[in-house]
Design an enzyme around this catalytic site. Structure first.
Site, PDB file in Angstrom:
ATOM      1  N   SER A 204       0.827  -1.024   0.058  1.00  0.00           N
ATOM      2  CA  SER A 204       0.095  -0.050  -0.014  1.00  0.00           C
ATOM      3  C   SER A 204       0.776   1.234   0.046  1.00  0.00           C
ATOM      4  O   SER A 204       2.044   1.203   0.424  1.00  0.00           O
ATOM      5  CB  SER A 204      -0.909  -0.031   1.293  1.00  0.00           C
ATOM      6  OG  SER A 204      -0.050   0.290   2.509  1.00  0.00           O
ATOM      7  N   ASP A 205       0.299   2.316  -0.514  1.00  0.00           N
ATOM      8  CA  ASP A 205       1.210   3.615  -0.105  1.00  0.00           C
ATOM      9  C   ASP A 205       0.824   3.586   1.333  1.00  0.00           C
ATOM     10  O   ASP A 205       0.006   3.298   1.995  1.00  0.00           O
ATOM     11  CB  ASP A 205       0.243   4.804  -0.861  1.00  0.00           C
ATOM     12  CG  ASP A 205       1.351   6.052  -0.922  1.00  0.00           C
ATOM     13  OD1 ASP A 205       2.429   6.108  -0.159  1.00  0.00           O
ATOM     14  OD2 ASP A 205       1.179   7.130  -1.775  1.00  0.00           O
ATOM     15  N   TRP A 206       1.372   4.815   1.974  1.00  0.00           N
ATOM     16  CA  TRP A 206       1.601   5.021   3.221  1.00  0.00           C
ATOM     17  C   TRP A 206       0.171   5.431   3.959  1.00  0.00           C
ATOM     18  O   TRP A 206      -0.156   6.576   3.807  1.00  0.00           O
ATOM     19  CB  TRP A 206       2.657   5.846   3.639  1.00  0.00           C
ATOM     20  CG  TRP A 206       3.989   4.934   4.239  1.00  0.00           C
ATOM     21  CD1 TRP A 206       4.679   5.191   5.210  1.00  0.00           C
ATOM     22  CD2 TRP A 206       4.690   4.091   3.377  1.00  0.00           C
ATOM     23  NE1 TRP A 206       5.750   4.389   5.191  1.00  0.00           N
ATOM     24  CE2 TRP A 206       5.776   3.669   4.167  1.00  0.00           C
ATOM     25  CE3 TRP A 206       4.382   3.555   2.252  1.00  0.00           C
ATOM     26  CZ2 TRP A 206       6.432   2.512   3.696  1.00  0.00           C
ATOM     27  CZ3 TRP A 206       5.251   2.345   1.801  1.00  0.00           C
ATOM     28  CH2 TRP A 206       6.347   1.939   2.500  1.00  0.00           C
ATOM     29  N   GLY A 207      -0.695   4.165   4.422  1.00  0.00           N
ATOM     30  CA  GLY A 207      -1.804   4.912   5.186  1.00  0.00           C
ATOM     31  C   GLY A 207      -2.925   4.571   4.179  1.00  0.00           C
ATOM     32  O   GLY A 207      -4.132   5.233   4.424  1.00  0.00           O
TER      33      GLY A 207
END
Ligand code: BGC
Length: 748
Positions: free
Chosen positions: A225-228
């Protein structure tokens, strides 16, 4: 090697989220390591301490190569690969198993806040350049993370926005850079985008993560995932996302979901096995002890990369390059405080930094410096202006460094205009009044407004953001030790209002519609003859080139080859980029851009010599994505093939006739009369029907009534009763039966 079946359910779940913000989760019992992964993308950004998340600039020193805004103008995949190799080496030294980049989202609109981190408005160029980073890094046994998959084309509302994009625009514009790199270089990892695409978050999008990426393209790595970006662990795992970053400490939810049947354990196995495989791939490099990269060698690579990133937009009367004895006034704070990279998660702490002033001092140039303006928003002072004007008055030439201060463009927000800071432009005009020999050296991450200030200059170097060796590279170009060879990877509009995406930019109500479809950047400007300040692919050189002997020949039913000769007609060694654009087939079933880049080659040609070049065009060069057929189509016909030095400087336009992909679309009751007439069997059926009309066996079509003929042309044949009453049905049936009989008879 550990297999997923050796793991407990809890251990499998644990592999699908990070151990912390920058590590995979280890399984110590089985010796599965929790290696580090970190940014990217134009060098290594490894945080120094636990608290660094709030202090993004506190990172270990690493070579800051030119960000993609610069590198993309090099049109030199080999050079990009060298940068990748160097980045890979730095990862080995720093025990980083995966570096988070490159980012290959399309610059849909130059206002996009991350334009400086992305490669191009053109997917072919983006894919064929950025692949160098993936191949280079991975050649060192270190992974890359191709990001942000897909359609992170704006920063406004990036965590929530739903990008609504037609399947065709997706396939032709927003996915091909990912597709090319996945199929050719197998990045070890891919990072999903924050945004939604057609109603599903990037982290949960089954169509993107499973159907397209794995089933169609054969991706073998993992998706993180992208961060968050994960909102629902179970939905993400079901969609095809292997790894949540950073962890939300919810692995127990995954375990429960398997137990209650919301997540098939086989799917979890697949996702977890991907993580085990990734750890194995990185093991060799991570177990190397004591490797130290060579800072000076990497700085030299950064300098060459910066030289090739510079695009010379203007050079009246050969003002550039300067003779060594030229008396130079250097004006502008950027010469002392360079803007060399963009803001946000890609901020790299350079191993060393060469400003333009440092570089000029190093070469012993005869120069004076006046800062001219400050980089903050404070008011211009007369002291700064007067000193700059005075310096300009007494010099042979002025190097005016100008650009966008860091706070004007960054990850996290989009720009709202293309204007250059007013105080810089006012000073420029004052300086040009006393000394017209002005060379503007521009620092910016994406296109800026060029009119009317460019008339105050005689030469312009678009230097983008050049990384840590940018100052030396600019000096090399100013004095002719390097010859400019960069070409624009994005169009410079005259006015942002000309941009085709402006109608839907940046969207509202959490939705953005990509209404311009495939007409992005030059695809729009060139198709609709809209003037631009500088076209895609444009860039000048100190050399002059002639491109001749262009030949285009078909090499198969859906492919062709282009050959040409490039002659350096000057007495300066230099490099030219031969660009190949394809025009759509003479009869195209859908609206297509007037031309699209489908091949390029950058060639170094010594003064007075010639070099032959060749570009192979595969089926994708001619194809469009058919929404109706759900696939790529190459229709038969005559295609134009242009050899060019920018999207607006076409050297030659040849044609090639292709047989096409042989796709045969069966006719049915929803086919229209016109389609029947064009089809070989359908045409026979129409002929037979008309004959029977003449003899009275079927209702007659009034062949001399133009109105009826035109009406019929686009009418599905199941609508015949509209024109012929209840007898119309007989016509429909006859056409269908006769068409089937003719196909049978002629053996199709
Ligand atoms: C960015 C990514 C980056 C990640 C980790 C995110 O906010 O969108 O590009 O890799 O942070 O820093």
């Amino acid at each position: 090697m550990v297999d997923v079946h050796d793991l407990t359910l809890e251990e499998k779940a644990s592999l699908t989220s990070g151990g912390d913000a920058w590590h995979f989760q280890p399984i110590e019992r089985l010796g599965v390591p929790g290696y580090m992964l970190t940014d990217g993308p134009h060098g290594l950004r490894k945080e120094n301490s636990e608290v660094a998340a709030l202090d993004m600039k506190n990172t270990v020193p690493a070579t800051c190569f030119p960000p993609a805004a610069g590198m993309s103008s090099s049109w030199n995949p080999q050079l990009v690969r060298e940068v990748g190799v160097a980045m890979g080496e730095e990862c080995i030294q720093e025990d980083v198993a995966v570096i988070l980049g490159p980012g290959v989202n399309i610059k849909r609109n130059p206002l996009g806040g991350r334009s400086f981190e992305y490669w191009s408005e053109d997917p072919y160029l983006a894919g064929h350049e950025a692949i160098g980073i993936v191949e280079g890094v991975q050649s060192q046994g270190i992974g890359t993370s191709l990001k942000h998959y897909a359609a992170n084309n704006q920063e406004t509302d990036r965590l929530r926005i739903n990008a609504r994009i037609s399947e065709r625009a997706l396939r032709e514009i927003y996915l091909p850079a990912f597709e090319h790199i996945v199929k050719t270089a197998q990045p070890w990892t891919i990072m999903c985008a924050y945004n939604q695409l057609n109603g599903a978050f990037g982290s949960e999008n089954h169509h993107l993560l499973t159907e397209i990426l794995r089933d169609e393209w054969g991706f073998e790595g993992i998706v993180m995932s992208d961060w968050g970006a994960v909102h629902d662990r179970v939905a993400s795992l079901n969609g095809g996302l292997n790894l949540e970053m950073p962890p939300s400490y919810t692995d127990d939810e995954v375990v429960v979901a398997v137990k209650d049947g919301r997540l098939d354990e086989k799917q979890l196995d697949k996702m977890a096995q991907g993580m085990l495989d990734l750890a194995e791939k990185a093991r060799e490099a991570m177990e190397r002890e004591g490797f130290v990269f060579d800072k000076e060698t990497h700085h030299a690579i950064a300098r060459r990369a910066a030289q090739e990133s510079i695009v010379m937009l203007k050079n009246e009367n050969g003002l550039l390059p300067f003779a060594g004895t030229t008396k130079v006034a250097v004006i502008g704070e950027f010469a002392r405080t360079p803007r060399y990279q963009g803001g946000g998660s890609s901020h790299i702490h350079p191993t060393k930094m060469t400003s333009l002033l440092d570089a000029l001092e190093e070469r012993g140039t005869d120069f004076v410096f006046a800062p001219g303006f400050t980089l903050d928003r404070s008011e211009q002072t007369s002291e700064l202006t007067d000193a700059a004007v005075e310096a300009a008055r007494n010099a042979d030439v002025v190097v005016f460094t100008m650009g966008l201060p860091e706070e004007e463009e960054s990850e996290g927000f989009d720009r709202t205009h293309l204007d250059m800071p007013a105080k810089q432009l006012e000073l420029l005009s004052r300086v040009a009044e006393v000394n017209p020999n002005v060379v503007a050296v521009l620092s910016n991450g994406s296109a800026v407004q060029m009119n009317p200030w460019q008339d105050d200059t005689r030469a312009i170097l678009e230097t983008w953001l050049l990384g840590q060796a940018g100052g030396s590279a600019v000096a090399d170009i100013l004095f002719g030790d390097a010859n400019p060879s960069g070409k624009l990877a994005q169009s410079f509009p005259l006015d942002i209002k000309d941009d085709p995406s402006m109608v839907n930019w940046p969207g509202g109500d959490r939705i953005v519609d990509y209404g311009e479809g495939v007409f992005v950047g030059y695809r729009y400007y060139d198709t609709f003859d809209v003037d631009v300040a500088y076209p895609f692919g444009f860039g000048l050189s100190y050399s002059t080139f002639k491109v001749s002997d262009v030949r285009v020949e078909a090499t198969g039913d859906t492919s062709a080859r282009v050959t040409a000769r490039v002659t350096n007609t000057s007495d300066v060694d230099g490099a030219e980029v031969v660009q190949v654009y394809v025009n759509p087939a003479s009869e195209t079933p859908v609206e297509r851009p007037i031309h699209e880049l489908k091949g390029f080659v950058k060639v170094f040609v010594p003064a007075g010599e010639s070099v032959d070049v060749r570009v192979d065009l595969d089926d994708r060069a001619f194809a469009y994505w058919s929404e109706k057929d759900g696939g790529w189509r190459v229709v038969p016909g005559e295609y134009g093939v242009e050899v060019a030095t920018s999207s607006r400087d076409i050297v030659s336009r040849e044609t090639v006739t292709l047989i096409g992909d042989g796709f045969y679309e069966e006719l049915n009751e929803w086919s229209n009369y016109g389609e029947f007439k064009k089809d070989p069997y359908g045409a026979l059926a129409v002929e037979h029907m008309l004959e029977k009309g003449r003899t009275g066996e079927l209702p007659a079509i009034p062949e001399d009534n133009l109105g009826v003929q035109l009406f019929l042309e686009t009418m599905p044949i199941n609508s015949m009763p509209v024109l012929f009453g209840k007898d119309g049905k007989r016509l429909t049936q006859f056409l269908l039966d006769d068409y089937a009989a003719e196909r049978e008879r002629l053996g199709k």
